[in-house]
Design a protein around this motif. Structure first.
Motif, PDB file in Angstrom:
ATOM      1  N   TYR A   1      36.662  45.768  32.264  1.00  0.00           N
ATOM      2  CA  TYR A   1      35.756  44.486  32.651  1.00  0.00           C
ATOM      3  C   TYR A   1      35.678  44.478  34.038  1.00  0.00           C
ATOM      4  O   TYR A   1      36.906  44.552  34.984  1.00  0.00           O
ATOM      5  CB  TYR A   1      36.283  43.378  32.015  1.00  0.00           C
ATOM      6  CG  TYR A   1      35.391  42.006  32.537  1.00  0.00           C
ATOM      7  CD1 TYR A   1      33.994  41.721  32.122  1.00  0.00           C
ATOM      8  CD2 TYR A   1      36.066  40.922  33.124  1.00  0.00           C
ATOM      9  CE1 TYR A   1      33.415  40.572  32.433  1.00  0.00           C
ATOM     10  CE2 TYR A   1      35.233  39.849  33.487  1.00  0.00           C
ATOM     11  CZ  TYR A   1      34.024  39.608  33.120  1.00  0.00           C
ATOM     12  OH  TYR A   1      33.393  38.434  33.483  1.00  0.00           O
ATOM     13  N   PHE A   2      34.618  44.540  34.833  1.00  0.00           N
ATOM     14  CA  PHE A   2      34.655  44.394  36.284  1.00  0.00           C
ATOM     15  C   PHE A   2      33.804  43.271  36.971  1.00  0.00           C
ATOM     16  O   PHE A   2      32.676  42.708  36.250  1.00  0.00           O
ATOM     17  CB  PHE A   2      33.819  45.816  36.796  1.00  0.00           C
ATOM     18  CG  PHE A   2      34.682  47.097  36.577  1.00  0.00           C
ATOM     19  CD1 PHE A   2      35.346  47.818  37.541  1.00  0.00           C
ATOM     20  CD2 PHE A   2      34.658  47.528  35.193  1.00  0.00           C
ATOM     21  CE1 PHE A   2      36.073  48.910  37.329  1.00  0.00           C
ATOM     22  CE2 PHE A   2      35.494  48.798  35.074  1.00  0.00           C
ATOM     23  CZ  PHE A   2      36.188  49.463  36.075  1.00  0.00           C
ATOM     24  N   MET A   3      33.915  42.931  38.146  1.00  0.00           N
ATOM     25  CA  MET A   3      33.519  42.140  38.826  1.00  0.00           C
ATOM     26  C   MET A   3      33.253  42.381  40.172  1.00  0.00           C
ATOM     27  O   MET A   3      34.518  42.832  40.738  1.00  0.00           O
ATOM     28  CB  MET A   3      34.379  40.679  38.593  1.00  0.00           C
ATOM     29  CG  MET A   3      33.355  39.356  39.394  1.00  0.00           C
ATOM     30  SD  MET A   3      34.686  37.895  39.244  1.00  0.00           S
ATOM     31  CE  MET A   3      34.850  37.754  37.443  1.00  0.00           C
ATOM     32  N   ASP A   4      32.324  42.254  41.089  1.00  0.00           N
ATOM     33  CA  ASP A   4      32.185  42.548  42.302  1.00  0.00           C
ATOM     34  C   ASP A   4      32.653  44.199  42.639  1.00  0.00           C
ATOM     35  O   ASP A   4      33.764  44.419  43.713  1.00  0.00           O
ATOM     36  CB  ASP A   4      33.214  41.835  43.300  1.00  0.00           C
ATOM     37  CG  ASP A   4      32.438  40.407  43.537  1.00  0.00           C
ATOM     38  OD1 ASP A   4      30.990  40.346  43.550  1.00  0.00           O
ATOM     39  OD2 ASP A   4      33.100  39.364  43.499  1.00  0.00           O
ATOM     40  N   CYS A   5      32.518  45.136  41.800  1.00  0.00           N
ATOM     41  CA  CYS A   5      33.087  46.419  41.960  1.00  0.00           C
ATOM     42  C   CYS A   5      34.389  46.829  41.736  1.00  0.00           C
ATOM     43  O   CYS A   5      34.870  47.822  42.079  1.00  0.00           O
ATOM     44  CB  CYS A   5      32.486  47.176  43.136  1.00  0.00           C
ATOM     45  SG  CYS A   5      30.378  47.090  43.311  1.00  0.00           S
ATOM     46  N   LYS A   6      35.204  45.536  41.268  1.00  0.00           N
ATOM     47  CA  LYS A   6      36.634  45.831  40.952  1.00  0.00           C
ATOM     48  C   LYS A   6      36.876  45.256  39.308  1.00  0.00           C
ATOM     49  O   LYS A   6      36.177  44.417  38.966  1.00  0.00           O
ATOM     50  CB  LYS A   6      37.352  45.093  41.854  1.00  0.00           C
ATOM     51  CG  LYS A   6      37.286  45.583  43.345  1.00  0.00           C
ATOM     52  CD  LYS A   6      37.851  44.514  44.541  1.00  0.00           C
ATOM     53  CE  LYS A   6      37.864  44.655  45.785  1.00  0.00           C
ATOM     54  NZ  LYS A   6      38.449  44.120  46.688  1.00  0.00           N
ATOM     55  N   GLU A   7      38.050  46.294  38.987  1.00  0.00           N
ATOM     56  CA  GLU A   7      38.522  45.705  37.521  1.00  0.00           C
ATOM     57  C   GLU A   7      38.907  44.339  37.534  1.00  0.00           C
ATOM     58  O   GLU A   7      39.564  43.907  38.431  1.00  0.00           O
ATOM     59  CB  GLU A   7      39.444  46.384  37.163  1.00  0.00           C
ATOM     60  CG  GLU A   7      39.898  46.495  35.620  1.00  0.00           C
ATOM     61  CD  GLU A   7      40.726  47.387  35.229  1.00  0.00           C
ATOM     62  OE1 GLU A   7      41.565  47.052  34.206  1.00  0.00           O
ATOM     63  OE2 GLU A   7      40.995  48.319  35.909  1.00  0.00           O
ATOM     64  N   HIS A   8      38.707  43.398  36.654  1.00  0.00           N
ATOM     65  CA  HIS A   8      38.860  42.137  36.492  1.00  0.00           C
ATOM     66  C   HIS A   8      39.608  41.904  35.043  1.00  0.00           C
ATOM     67  O   HIS A   8      39.230  42.638  34.024  1.00  0.00           O
ATOM     68  CB  HIS A   8      37.658  41.212  36.851  1.00  0.00           C
ATOM     69  CG  HIS A   8      38.011  39.904  36.787  1.00  0.00           C
ATOM     70  ND1 HIS A   8      38.501  39.129  38.121  1.00  0.00           N
ATOM     71  CD2 HIS A   8      37.725  38.733  36.166  1.00  0.00           C
ATOM     72  CE1 HIS A   8      38.642  38.155  38.132  1.00  0.00           C
ATOM     73  NE2 HIS A   8      38.403  37.583  37.097  1.00  0.00           N
ATOM     74  N   GLN A   9      40.573  40.821  35.055  1.00  0.00           N
ATOM     75  CA  GLN A   9      41.166  40.615  33.891  1.00  0.00           C
ATOM     76  C   GLN A   9      40.532  39.759  33.098  1.00  0.00           C
ATOM     77  O   GLN A   9      39.540  38.993  33.158  1.00  0.00           O
ATOM     78  CB  GLN A   9      42.525  39.999  34.088  1.00  0.00           C
ATOM     79  CG  GLN A   9      43.696  40.653  34.816  1.00  0.00           C
ATOM     80  CD  GLN A   9      43.955  41.836  34.108  1.00  0.00           C
ATOM     81  OE1 GLN A   9      44.402  41.690  32.750  1.00  0.00           O
ATOM     82  NE2 GLN A   9      43.930  42.816  34.559  1.00  0.00           N
ATOM     83  N   LEU A  10      40.626  39.988  31.818  1.00  0.00           N
ATOM     84  CA  LEU A  10      39.717  39.287  30.429  1.00  0.00           C
ATOM     85  C   LEU A  10      40.627  38.310  29.862  1.00  0.00           C
ATOM     86  O   LEU A  10      41.980  38.604  29.794  1.00  0.00           O
ATOM     87  CB  LEU A  10      39.335  40.328  29.345  1.00  0.00           C
ATOM     88  CG  LEU A  10      37.973  41.093  29.980  1.00  0.00           C
ATOM     89  CD1 LEU A  10      37.739  42.261  28.910  1.00  0.00           C
ATOM     90  CD2 LEU A  10      36.718  40.140  30.087  1.00  0.00           C
ATOM     91  N   SER A  11      40.205  37.336  29.202  1.00  0.00           N
ATOM     92  CA  SER A  11      41.091  36.296  28.552  1.00  0.00           C
ATOM     93  C   SER A  11      41.450  36.948  27.175  1.00  0.00           C
ATOM     94  O   SER A  11      40.767  37.824  26.482  1.00  0.00           O
ATOM     95  CB  SER A  11      40.036  35.170  28.205  1.00  0.00           C
ATOM     96  OG  SER A  11      39.180  35.522  27.348  1.00  0.00           O
ATOM     97  N   ASP A  12      42.380  36.649  26.669  1.00  0.00           N
ATOM     98  CA  ASP A  12      42.661  36.972  25.298  1.00  0.00           C
ATOM     99  C   ASP A  12      42.062  36.972  24.066  1.00  0.00           C
ATOM    100  O   ASP A  12      41.848  37.646  23.064  1.00  0.00           O
ATOM    101  CB  ASP A  12      44.285  36.353  24.906  1.00  0.00           C
ATOM    102  CG  ASP A  12      45.406  36.848  25.599  1.00  0.00           C
ATOM    103  OD1 ASP A  12      45.318  37.904  26.222  1.00  0.00           O
ATOM    104  OD2 ASP A  12      46.459  36.241  25.664  1.00  0.00           O
TER     105      ASP A  12
END
Length: 332
Positions: free
Chosen positions: A293-304
Motif C-alpha cells: 500500500y502506497f501513499m505519496d509514492c512511498k510504502e505506507h502501513q495498513l491497519s490490521d
C-alpha cells in the motif's frame, strides 16, 4: 461592565479582526500541511510497446494518469462510462502527448454485463496487457441506487466491477508478464468496516458505502496479490490523497459550497494526485513488488483490519458469487 460596552462597535471590529487573523493562520497552516509530502513519480521509464488500461480516464486523476502514460509512449485504453466526455479527453490527451495510440472504450463498472462486453472486446483487439489501473470511483451522498442487476451502485462501481474485470483479463495479464495491477483505494477505508457476509449492502447509508468500498478495494488487492504470487503479475494499491476532482459533484447544495471551497483551497490537484498511481504503474524499482500500500509514492502501513488472510479468502468467495463468475471464466 455593561453589555453595551461589551458590544460596542470598536470591540466588535477588534473581535472580527482577531477572528479573521486566526482563520488566516489556520488556512495557511492547512495549506502548508497539504503541500508537505506530495510525492512525485521520479521514474523516467519508457512505456513504448506497452498496453495500459485506465478506468475512469476521462477526468481527474484518471485523465492525468492516462496522459502521463501516453507521454511515455504506451498504448492507452481509456475505459469510461461517459463516451462524450471521454472522446473530448482522448483528443486532448492525444494532442498533448503527441501519441495517437489513445483509444476510448465504453465501460460501466456498475454493470457486470458492460464489464463482460468490455473485456471480450479487449481480448479480441489486444495481444497483451501490461498494466491495469483500477481508477474509476463513484461516491453517492444520500440517494440509494440499485442497478438492474440488483447491485448497490457505489459498491458495484468501485469494487464488484473491478473484481470481475480483473478475472476476465487475468490471462492477458499473465501472458504479458511482468505486468501490473494498480488499485486506487483511499485512507478513508479506516472509517469503515467490511461485512464479508453482506458485500451488497443495498440498505446501507450511501455516503458511508464509499468508505466501505475503499476498504473492500484494499482487501481485494491484498488477496489478489496472494493469489498471483509467482505469476509475474504484481498488485499494489494506493491512497492518492484528497483530490480536487469531480467525485465531489454528487454532494448536494448547500453542502457542496464549503466542500468545493475546501477542495479548491487545500486538496491536491488531479496531476498531484495521480503521481502515486503513475509511480506504481511505471517505476523500475517496483519490479516484483506486490501486496503493498502506497501513499505519496512511498510504502505506507495498513491497519490490521484489512490484512487478515482469512477475511480476504472469505471476501473472495463471496465476491465470486456476487458477480456470478461462470465456470468457463478465468479463475484466480
Amino acid at each position: 461592565m455593561s453589555w453595551q460596552v461589551l458590544a460596542s462597535p470598536e470591540l466588535l471590529v477588534l473581535a472580527a479582526a482577531a477572528l479573521t487573523a486566526v482563520l488566516l493562520v489556520l488556512a495557511s497552516a492547512l495549506k502548508l500541511y497539504a503541500s508537505v509530502g506530495k510525492g512525485k513519480c521520479t521514474s523516467s521509464a519508457d512505456m513504448r510497446g506497452k498496453v495500459v488500461v485506465v478506468t475512469g480516464a476521462n477526468s481527474g486523476i484518471g485523465k492525468e494518469t492516462a496522459l502521463e502514460l501516453a507521454k511515455r509512449g504506451a498504448k492507452v485504453i481509456m475505459a469510461c462510462r461517459n463516451m462524450e466526455t471521454a472522446e473530448k479527453a482522448r483528443e486532448e490527451i492525444a494532442r498533448t502527448s503527441g501519441n495517437q495510440q489513445v483509444v476510448v472504450r465504453q465501460l460501466d463498472l456498475s454493470s457486470m454485463q458492460s464489464v463482460r462486453g468490455f473485456a471480450e472486446a479487449l481480448r479480441r483487439s489486444e495481444q497483451r496487457l501490461d498494466v491495469l489501473v483500477h481508477n474509476a470511483g463513484y461516491a453517492n451522498t444520500f440517494s440509494k441506487q440499485v442497478t438492474g442487476e440488483g447491485l448497490e451502485v457505489t459498491m458495484a462501481t468501485n469494487q464488484h466491477g473491478p473484481f470481475l474485470l480483473t478475472h476476465l483479463l487475468i490471462d492477458l495479464l499473465k501472458s504479458s508478464a511482468p505486468s501490473r495491477i494498480v488499485v486506487v483505494a483511499s485512507e478513508l477505508y479506516r472509517l469503515a468496516g467490511l461485512d464479508v457476509a453482506n458485500l451488497n449492502p443495498v440498505r446501507g447509508l450511501p455516503a458511508y458505502l464509499y468508505y466501505v468500498s475503499k476498504h473492500a478495494n484494499i482487501v481485494f488487492a491484498l488477496e489478489l496479490a496472494r493469489r498471483l504470487q509467482n505469476t509475474g503479475v504484481t498488485v499494489n494499491c494506493l491512497h492518492p490523497g484528497m483530490i480536487d476532482s469531480s467525485i465531489w459533484r454528487n454532494v448536494p447544495f448547500p453542502l457542496n459550497l464549503p466542500v468545493k471551497a475546501i477542495a479548491k483551497g487545500f486538496f491536491k490537484t488531479p496531476k498531484e494526485g495521480a503521481q502515486t498511481t503513475i509511480h506504481l504503474a511505471v517505476s523500475e524499482e517496483l519490479e516484483g513488488v506486490t501486496g503493498k500500500y502506497f501513499m505519496d509514492c512511498k510504502e505506507h502501513q495498513l491497519s490490521d483490519a484489512v490484512k487478515d488472510p482469512n477475511k480476504g479468502k472469505k471476501f473472495w468467495e463471496e465476491s465470486e458469487l456476487l458477480v456470478k463468475l461462470k465456470e468457463d471464466d478465468p479463475h484466480i
